[in-house]
Design a protein around this motif. Structure first.
Motif, PDB file in Angstrom:
ATOM      1  N   ILE A  23       0.845  -1.199   0.000  1.00  0.00           N
ATOM      2  CA  ILE A  23       0.000   0.000   0.000  1.00  0.00           C
ATOM      3  C   ILE A  23       0.876   1.244   0.000  1.00  0.00           C
ATOM      4  O   ILE A  23       1.778   1.377   0.835  1.00  0.00           O
ATOM      5  N   THR A  24       0.630   2.129  -0.921  1.00  0.00           N
ATOM      6  CA  THR A  24       1.339   3.399  -0.967  1.00  0.00           C
ATOM      7  C   THR A  24       0.542   4.369  -1.831  1.00  0.00           C
ATOM      8  O   THR A  24      -0.474   3.999  -2.415  1.00  0.00           O
ATOM      9  N   THR A  25       0.979   5.595  -1.866  1.00  0.00           N
ATOM     10  CA  THR A  25       0.424   6.583  -2.787  1.00  0.00           C
ATOM     11  C   THR A  25       1.588   7.401  -3.346  1.00  0.00           C
ATOM     12  O   THR A  25       2.709   7.326  -2.844  1.00  0.00           O
ATOM     13  N   ASN A  26       1.310   8.167  -4.374  1.00  0.00           N
ATOM     14  CA  ASN A  26       2.307   9.088  -4.923  1.00  0.00           C
ATOM     15  C   ASN A  26       2.057  10.515  -4.463  1.00  0.00           C
ATOM     16  O   ASN A  26       2.605  11.464  -5.026  1.00  0.00           O
ATOM     17  N   ALA A  27       1.226  10.677  -3.446  1.00  0.00           N
ATOM     18  CA  ALA A  27       0.851  12.011  -2.985  1.00  0.00           C
ATOM     19  C   ALA A  27       2.040  12.747  -2.385  1.00  0.00           C
ATOM     20  O   ALA A  27       2.863  12.164  -1.673  1.00  0.00           O
ATOM     21  N   VAL A  28       2.130  14.036  -2.683  1.00  0.00           N
ATOM     22  CA  VAL A  28       3.162  14.892  -2.097  1.00  0.00           C
ATOM     23  C   VAL A  28       2.484  16.107  -1.480  1.00  0.00           C
ATOM     24  O   VAL A  28       1.462  16.603  -1.976  1.00  0.00           O
ATOM     25  N   ALA A  29       3.084  16.597  -0.404  1.00  0.00           N
ATOM     26  CA  ALA A  29       2.464  17.692   0.346  1.00  0.00           C
ATOM     27  C   ALA A  29       2.427  18.984  -0.459  1.00  0.00           C
ATOM     28  O   ALA A  29       1.471  19.760  -0.349  1.00  0.00           O
ATOM     29  N   SER A  30       3.454  19.232  -1.273  1.00  0.00           N
ATOM     30  CA  SER A  30       3.545  20.520  -1.970  1.00  0.00           C
ATOM     31  C   SER A  30       2.420  20.723  -2.976  1.00  0.00           C
ATOM     32  O   SER A  30       2.110  21.859  -3.348  1.00  0.00           O
ATOM     33  N   GLN A  31       1.783  19.628  -3.449  1.00  0.00           N
ATOM     34  CA  GLN A  31       0.705  19.732  -4.424  1.00  0.00           C
ATOM     35  C   GLN A  31      -0.672  19.483  -3.815  1.00  0.00           C
ATOM     36  O   GLN A  31      -1.690  19.836  -4.406  1.00  0.00           O
ATOM     37  N   THR A  32      -0.695  18.868  -2.649  1.00  0.00           N
ATOM     38  CA  THR A  32      -1.969  18.508  -2.020  1.00  0.00           C
ATOM     39  C   THR A  32      -2.700  19.751  -1.516  1.00  0.00           C
ATOM     40  O   THR A  32      -2.084  20.663  -0.951  1.00  0.00           O
ATOM     41  N   GLU A  33      -4.018  19.788  -1.721  1.00  0.00           N
ATOM     42  CA  GLU A  33      -4.809  20.973  -1.422  1.00  0.00           C
ATOM     43  C   GLU A  33      -5.943  20.636  -0.448  1.00  0.00           C
ATOM     44  O   GLU A  33      -6.359  19.485  -0.327  1.00  0.00           O
ATOM     45  N   ALA A  34      -6.426  21.683   0.207  1.00  0.00           N
ATOM     46  CA  ALA A  34      -7.569  21.544   1.112  1.00  0.00           C
ATOM     47  C   ALA A  34      -8.608  22.600   0.773  1.00  0.00           C
ATOM     48  O   ALA A  34      -8.277  23.691   0.295  1.00  0.00           O
ATOM     49  N   ALA A  35      -9.872  22.271   0.987  1.00  0.00           N
ATOM     50  CA  ALA A  35     -10.954  23.210   0.704  1.00  0.00           C
ATOM     51  C   ALA A  35     -12.089  22.929   1.672  1.00  0.00           C
ATOM     52  O   ALA A  35     -12.159  21.874   2.306  1.00  0.00           O
ATOM     53  N   GLY A  36     -12.997  23.882   1.785  1.00  0.00           N
ATOM     54  CA  GLY A  36     -14.158  23.686   2.636  1.00  0.00           C
ATOM     55  C   GLY A  36     -14.345  24.821   3.623  1.00  0.00           C
ATOM     56  O   GLY A  36     -13.429  25.594   3.922  1.00  0.00           O
ATOM     57  N   GLU A  37     -15.560  24.911   4.150  1.00  0.00           N
ATOM     58  CA  GLU A  37     -15.910  25.973   5.084  1.00  0.00           C
ATOM     59  C   GLU A  37     -15.040  25.927   6.329  1.00  0.00           C
ATOM     60  O   GLU A  37     -14.723  26.959   6.924  1.00  0.00           O
ATOM     61  N   GLY A  38     -14.645  24.721   6.707  1.00  0.00           N
ATOM     62  CA  GLY A  38     -13.845  24.565   7.913  1.00  0.00           C
ATOM     63  C   GLY A  38     -12.469  25.181   7.826  1.00  0.00           C
ATOM     64  O   GLY A  38     -11.750  25.236   8.823  1.00  0.00           O
ATOM     65  N   LEU A  39     -12.072  25.670   6.639  1.00  0.00           N
ATOM     66  CA  LEU A  39     -10.779  26.331   6.499  1.00  0.00           C
ATOM     67  C   LEU A  39     -10.859  27.811   6.840  1.00  0.00           C
ATOM     68  O   LEU A  39      -9.826  28.451   7.046  1.00  0.00           O
ATOM     69  N   GLU A  40     -12.050  28.377   6.827  1.00  0.00           N
ATOM     70  CA  GLU A  40     -12.160  29.829   6.948  1.00  0.00           C
ATOM     71  C   GLU A  40     -12.835  30.268   8.232  1.00  0.00           C
ATOM     72  O   GLU A  40     -12.314  31.079   8.979  1.00  0.00           O
ATOM     73  N   GLN A  41     -14.020  29.754   8.480  1.00  0.00           N
ATOM     74  CA  GLN A  41     -14.764  30.221   9.631  1.00  0.00           C
ATOM     75  C   GLN A  41     -15.698  29.124  10.103  1.00  0.00           C
ATOM     76  O   GLN A  41     -16.291  28.410   9.303  1.00  0.00           O
ATOM     77  N   CYS A  42     -15.801  28.968  11.391  1.00  0.00           N
ATOM     78  CA  CYS A  42     -16.724  27.979  11.934  1.00  0.00           C
ATOM     79  C   CYS A  42     -17.378  28.561  13.182  1.00  0.00           C
ATOM     80  O   CYS A  42     -16.967  29.596  13.697  1.00  0.00           O
ATOM     81  N   VAL A  43     -18.407  27.844  13.658  1.00  0.00           N
ATOM     82  CA  VAL A  43     -19.228  28.325  14.760  1.00  0.00           C
ATOM     83  C   VAL A  43     -18.951  27.480  15.994  1.00  0.00           C
ATOM     84  O   VAL A  43     -18.793  26.248  15.901  1.00  0.00           O
TER      85      VAL A  43
END
Length: 651
Positions: free
Chosen positions: A231-251
């Motif tokens: 089991i492995t992946t070719n994922a690298v941190a420099s290209q990996t992205e995050a999105a969603g409301e939880g990145l900006e503001q939450c209650v």
């Protein structure tokens, strides 16, 4: 010649300075006009020239003072030198990081090789054992059948000999025509002949000759053909992205969600899961709030968390211990949705789900407004710890265990186990960060074996490590079977109980690593789990497991048979909002850390609510591991406050 003068590059070689002017320090002399000092710089030709050159070949070319040009170029060279020099630490750091990754890759490869050899060696042993059993079974079955048939054959042969002998004697007497011989034979042999003629003999077979071998090998061949996977992946941190409301503001008090999309070095989206991702939310005072990472198995991951107060927070998302693109992110936490700005596109990411986790409810922390039960006496004996990486400091402590002399804490993000006396005095710690046997990547659960060994569940390394009482590595177990071991315990037989949070199963191993049994699956049924966390064992050797997302506690026999469950989602007595730590006292009462409600409740052995530990004097903030000290007090990992606390407990 005139054409040459009109070309900016035509005379560059002819005007090259050949030597320095003697006695003039850095002064230069012209290559074409001997004795002439070079004091000008031809801009089109990019060459140093003298006054004679200017009135000759460089007549129409703009010039500048050589001193000024040299100063400019000196400054430019210095800037480039500084820029190149400043690049060296980055290159060295990147090279160091790559060497570490290469070393770790090699270590992982060697470890997997060891696991493969071990697993197939065990399979060979199992096959050889089964072969021996079959051969022995064949020998025994053959022997039983052969004994019956041989005994029957011996009886018939014996009777055949007796009949032949007596018939011969009788025949001889009849052939002799002697009256005396007939009389004598009739007297001695006649009755025998009658008996032999009328005797019931086993003429029909008393056993059959069936011996067959049934070997259903095709299914086994297919299983072996598909056995194991790298089991492995070719994922690298420099290209990996995050999105969603939880990145900006939450209650405050409401779950927030972030979707992480892993990508390879070219920016292509990875299509498989199993990448190693960690997430930490740093509160304004520097403490760390944990959350839950869900692997969607398609290259995307969901980080779910809930914050308990307003303020400016930061979220660190790491892939293979490196910050992903944009990390750390700044978060704004408000008291109500009305305070939040309009959400941006992509806030409601596909696959996003919310769960009630870590919510500190309004009103009483310990019971519903309708009814209160007399609490166990509020008596905090002491608390130990602050946020940090030194001895006596913690970053996301989780598991707790107690030996007769000590309290042990699994310090998850510091990759170590810290040991304290029952009075809270620091004694020692051990643990080296890494993914090799003997190293710790994310210790979450800890237990003490009756022989003194320390057993540690390593969530990210996906195995359980065993150390001596003084922290020396002995062995590991569960590698290749476990997906995310969270909690560990030890039953009365000395077996190691492992709660696998990701697999939603409970595994029971011998200390040697041999699997005794396993039970559970993902779901909300009686024998199913949704994120199980920790386990404890009562005096009947029954296993008590906290079921985090099913908001319940379940009890099983030592063989994994379901016995009972109790609890439901809520704030009332006997209800849970994501239970975590669990312990059992000498009377069989069950003590449960209620993570989301930030409290500790007490139940009898049948699951009926008895009381709670009043922690109002020093409120808990996300309790996790829980244990009973040798003198009968409750010790709990207060992960949100980065400390552990010991409360007086009346059994």
């Amino acid at each position: 010649m005139e054409a040459q003068q009109g070309s900016p590059d035509s005379s560059s070689e002819e005007c090259t300075v050949l030597e320095a002017l003697p006695g003039k320090g850095t002064g230069l002399i012209c290559a074409q006009h001997k004795g002439k000092v070079v004091a000008l710089y031809c801009l089109p030709c990019e060459s140093a020239v003298c006054e004679d050159c200017v009135v000759g070949q460089h007549m129409d070319h703009p010039t500048e003072s050589l001193e000024e040009i040299v100063d400019q170029q000196r400054t430019a060279l210095q800037e480039r030198l500084d820029a190149a020099t400043n690049r060296l630490p980055q290159i060295r750091e990147a090279a160091r990081s790559l060497r570490e990754i290469l070393q770790q890759l090699s270590v992982q490869k060697n470890s997997i090789e060891e696991d493969i050899h071990y697993s197939f060696s065990e399979l060979h042993k199992t096959l050889d054992t089964r072969k021996s059993v079959l051969l022995m079974e064949l020998e025994v079955t053959y022997g039983l059948k052969q004994k019956v048939l041989q005994a029957q054959l011996d009886t018939l042969l014996k009777e055949e000999v007796a009949i032949n002998s007596n018939c011969r004697i009788t025949g001889d007497a009849l052939d002799a025509e002697s009256e005396a011989a007939v009389l004598q034979t009739h007297k001695t042999v006649g009755e025998k002949l009658s008996a032999l003629a009328s005797q019931g003999l086993p003429l029909q077979p008393e056993e059959n000759d069936q011996l067959e071998l049934m070997m259903e090998v095709e299914g086994l061949r297919k299983s072996i053909h598909n056995l194991g996977a790298i089991i492995t992946t070719n994922a690298v941190a420099s290209q990996t992205e995050a999105a969603g409301e939880g990145l900006e503001q939450c209650v405050v008090g409401q779950p927030a969600s972030v979707i992480i999309t892993t990508k390879d070095k070219s920016g292509g989206v990875c299509k498989t899961g199993n990448a190693i991702i960690s997430a930490e939310v740093f509160t304004p005072n520097g403490s760390v709030t944990d959350g839950e990472i869900l692997d969607h198995k398609n290259g995307t991951y969901e980080f779910q968390y809930t914050l308990h107060k307003e303020g400016d927070f930061s979220l660190a998302l790491r892939l293979y211990d490196q910050h992903i693109k944009g990390s750390p992110f700044r978060l704004k936490v408000t008291s109500s949705p009305d305070d939040s700005p309009p959400t941006t596109s992509g806030a409601n990411s596909p696959g996003s789900r919310s769960r009630q986790k870590g919510v500190r409810r309004g009103g009483s922390l310990f019971s519903t407004p309708k009814k209160k039960v007399n609490p166990i006496e509020d008596d905090l004996i002491f608390r130990i710890g602050t946020k940090g990486r030194n001895k006596g400091e913690f970053t996301n402590l989780q598991g707790v265990a107690a030996s007769p002399e000590s309290i042990l804490i699994a310090d998850s993000n510091n990759q170590c186990v810290q040991i304290f006396s029952n009075q809270g005095e620091f004694q020692s710690r051990f643990g080296v960060r890494g993914r090799s046997p003997g190293q710790l990547q994310r210790p979450t659960g800890v237990a003490v074996h009756p022989n003194g060994d320390i057993i540690i569940a390593d969530y990210d390394n996906k195995w359980v490590s065993i150390f001596t009482s003084d922290g020396k590595y002995k062995a590991k177990l569960g590698s290749g079977r476990l997906m995310g071991p969270k909690g560990v315990s030890v039953d009365q037989n000395g077996h190691v109980i492992v709660v696998d949070n990701k697999a939603c199963m409970v595994f029971i191993f011998q200390p040697s690593g041999k699997l005794v049994t396993k039970f559970g699956s993902r779901g909300n049924g009686d024998k199913q789990f949704a994120g199980p966390h920790f386990a404890a064992v009562n005096n009947n050797n029954e296993i008590i497991v906290t079921d985090f997302h099913n908001h319940s506690v379940k009890v099983f026999s030592a063989e994994g048979e379901f016995l009972l469950k109790f609890g439901s989602n809520g704030e009332g007595n006997g209800q849970f909002n994501a239970p975590t730590g669990v312990a059992v006292d000498v009377n069989g009462n069950i003590i449960v850390a209620d993570w989301g409600n930030s409290r500790i409740q007490v139940f009898d052995g049948s699951g009926s609510f008895l009381s709670y530990i009043n922690t109002a004097a020093d409120p808990l903030y996300g309790p996790q591991g829980l244990a009973l000290t040798s003198d009968g007090h409750v010790v709990v990992a207060d992960s949100g406050n980065h400390c552990f606390k010991v409360y007086r407990y009346l059994q």
